[in-house]
Design a protein around this motif. Structure first.
Motif, PDB file in Angstrom:
ATOM      1  N   ASP A  80      86.259  23.110  40.008  1.00 55.79           N
ATOM      2  CA  ASP A  80      86.594  24.564  40.264  1.00 55.79           C
ATOM      3  C   ASP A  80      87.307  23.609  38.600  1.00 55.79           C
ATOM      4  N   ASP A  91      77.893  31.009  48.379  1.00 57.09           N
ATOM      5  CA  ASP A  91      78.654  31.807  46.932  1.00 57.09           C
ATOM      6  C   ASP A  91      78.684  30.961  45.535  1.00 57.09           C
ATOM      7  N   THR A  92      79.257  29.539  45.915  1.00 56.66           N
ATOM      8  CA  THR A  92      79.481  28.592  45.150  1.00 56.66           C
ATOM      9  C   THR A  92      77.737  28.768  44.314  1.00 56.66           C
ATOM     10  N   GLN A  95      77.368  30.998  42.414  1.00 49.53           N
ATOM     11  CA  GLN A  95      77.855  30.804  40.763  1.00 49.53           C
ATOM     12  C   GLN A  95      77.633  29.243  39.639  1.00 49.53           C
ATOM     13  N   THR A  98      74.301  30.067  37.813  1.00 45.54           N
ATOM     14  CA  THR A  98      74.231  30.912  36.521  1.00 45.54           C
ATOM     15  C   THR A  98      74.158  30.509  35.527  1.00 45.54           C
TER      16      THR A  98
END
Length: 126
Positions: A80, A91-92, A95, A98
């Motif tokens: 991160d 979620d990651t 992320q 994208t």
């Protein structure tokens, strides 16, 4: 010798992410995990990705691909903003997906893992 016991539901593969940087590319490798699909399902999915043309449909097909094939990355492979390991979860994954360059690296890596030699031979014949 080929052993059925060597066939796992998932398998690791190294993908190369090419990020534009200072007039060229900065390449980074990431060890990811892919689901092994039955042959007929894999062929249908690959054909859909290769033949879909319009932008909205491409995104839908790619998202279906990621849901079926992309398990995540191995521990220590993605950090991160603070340099801490990024945990694999829905979620990651969303992320990272994208990021166009990461997205493309996963697609290219999967195609290479299942048909690399065939694709290389096909392209060299052109």
């Amino acid at each position: 010798m080929f052993k059925l016991s060597d066939v796992a539901d998932t398998y690791p593969w190294t993908v190369t992410v090419k990020m534009p940087y200072n007039g060229s590319y900065k390449k980074t490798t990431v060890k990811v995990d892919f689901n092994r699909l039955p042959h007929d399902e894999r062929m249908r999915l690959m054909e859909r990705i290769q033949t879909t043309q319009d932008v909205e449909s491409v995104e839908e097909v790619e998202n279906d691909f990621f849901d079926k094939v992309f398990v995540g990355w191995q521990a220590g492979q993605v950090k991160d903003e603070n340099g801490d390991d990024l945990e694999v979860n829905d979620d990651t994954k969303r992320q990272l997906l994208t990021i166009s360059e990461f997205r493309q690296a996963v697609i290219d890596g999967y195609f290479d893992s299942v048909a690399g030699d065939k694709l290389k031979q096909k392209n060299s014949m052109r």
